[in-house]
Design a protein around this motif. Structure first.
Motif, short mmCIF file in Angstrom:
data_model
loop_
_atom_site.label_atom_id
_atom_site.label_comp_id
_atom_site.label_asym_id
_atom_site.label_seq_id
_atom_site.Cartn_x
_atom_site.Cartn_y
_atom_site.Cartn_z
N GLU A 18 0.84 -1.20 0.00
CA GLU A 18 0.00 0.00 0.00
C GLU A 18 0.88 1.25 0.00
N GLY A 19 1.94 1.20 0.77
CA GLY A 19 2.86 2.34 0.85
C GLY A 19 3.49 2.65 -0.49
N ALA A 20 3.90 1.61 -1.21
CA ALA A 20 4.51 1.80 -2.52
C ALA A 20 3.51 2.40 -3.51
N ALA A 21 2.25 1.93 -3.45
CA ALA A 21 1.21 2.48 -4.33
C ALA A 21 0.93 3.94 -3.99
N LEU A 22 0.96 4.23 -2.70
CA LEU A 22 0.74 5.60 -2.23
C LEU A 22 1.87 6.51 -2.74
N TYR A 23 3.09 6.02 -2.65
CA TYR A 23 4.24 6.79 -3.13
C TYR A 23 4.10 7.11 -4.62
N GLN A 24 3.80 6.08 -5.43
CA GLN A 24 3.72 6.28 -6.88
C GLN A 24 2.63 7.28 -7.25
N SER A 25 1.50 7.15 -6.57
CA SER A 25 0.38 8.03 -6.84
C SER A 25 0.69 9.47 -6.42
N ALA A 26 1.32 9.61 -5.26
CA ALA A 26 1.68 10.95 -4.76
C ALA A 26 2.74 11.59 -5.66
N LEU A 27 3.68 10.78 -6.14
CA LEU A 27 4.74 11.30 -7.00
C LEU A 27 4.17 11.88 -8.29
N LYS A 28 3.16 11.20 -8.83
CA LYS A 28 2.53 11.63 -10.07
C LYS A 28 1.77 12.95 -9.87
N ALA A 29 1.11 13.07 -8.72
CA ALA A 29 0.27 14.25 -8.45
C ALA A 29 1.08 15.46 -8.00
#
Ligand code: MG
Length: 203
Positions: A18-29
């Motif tokens: 979940e943390g990795a998915a959160l990171y990727q999504s936050a990085l994009k935004a």
């Protein structure tokens, strides 16, 4: 993703996928504007989202009153006695958050806001590129976070919600209820999911 700290040394309930998915999504935004998290606790998710903010040259605000949500109180499932503040006669997770951010060298990127999220939401004016709701799981609190914060997500910005359990056997319903509210409002579309994490984009 290269985390600046051994994440296993940070208390919290976000799992690594979940943390990795959160990171990727936050990085994009993050190039669109600031990021904001409701529910800091000891900073586990703030490390993932804060690292994304750092990598994208943005900033993360993380809000918590640090007195613990319902399920973290003594006698409840998620209580951790080491977070008990004897003098206050209540929980205090703020020292743990500060220790996490210091060790992760994220103090210049992650700004802790100490207080009730609905109080801050009422006076907040800055459009958000990324909003992560992971605060109190009682219906009143989850709904207040949803109503108080989602209007601040900019078009094209991301709304992330933790602990979304479609099957009530797996966990409490309020995060799922606000996830449904977001979808039925027509203001958000789902863009991704990882375990109990849901990612939505403001249309
Ligand atoms: Mg959570």
């Amino acid at each position: 993703m290269q985390l600046p700290i051994d994440i296993e040394t940070v208390k919290g309930f976000l799992d690594a996928e979940e943390g990795a998915a959160l990171y990727q999504s936050a990085l994009k935004a993050a190039p669109l504007g600031p990021l904001l998290e409701v529910g800091s606790y000891c900073g586990k998710s703030a490390v993932y989202v804060g690292t994304a903010a750092r990598d994208a040259g943005s900033v993360l605000f993380t809000i918590d009153h640090h007195r613990g949500s319902e399920e973290m109180q003594p006698g409840w499932e998620h209580h951790d006695p080491s977070t008990w503040d004897v003098r206050a006669g209540s929980m205090d997770s703020l020292p743990f958050l500060r220790d996490t951010l210091r060790r992760a060298r994220l103090e210049e990127v992650v700004v802790p806001v100490v207080g009730r999220s609905s109080t801050v939401a009422r006076v907040w004016r800055t459009p958000l590129a990324f909003l992560f709701i992971d605060g109190g799981h009682a219906m009143a609190e989850a709904e207040a976070d949803y109503r108080g914060w989602t209007p601040h997500v900019m078009p094209g910005g991301t709304l992330a919600i933790h602990d979304v359990f479609p099957d009530p056997k797996d966990g409490g319903r309020p995060p799922y209820e606000i996830y449904r509210m977001a979808l039925t409002s027509g203001a958000f579309v789902e863009t991704g999911a990882k375990k109990s994490l849901r990612l939505l984009r403001r249309v």
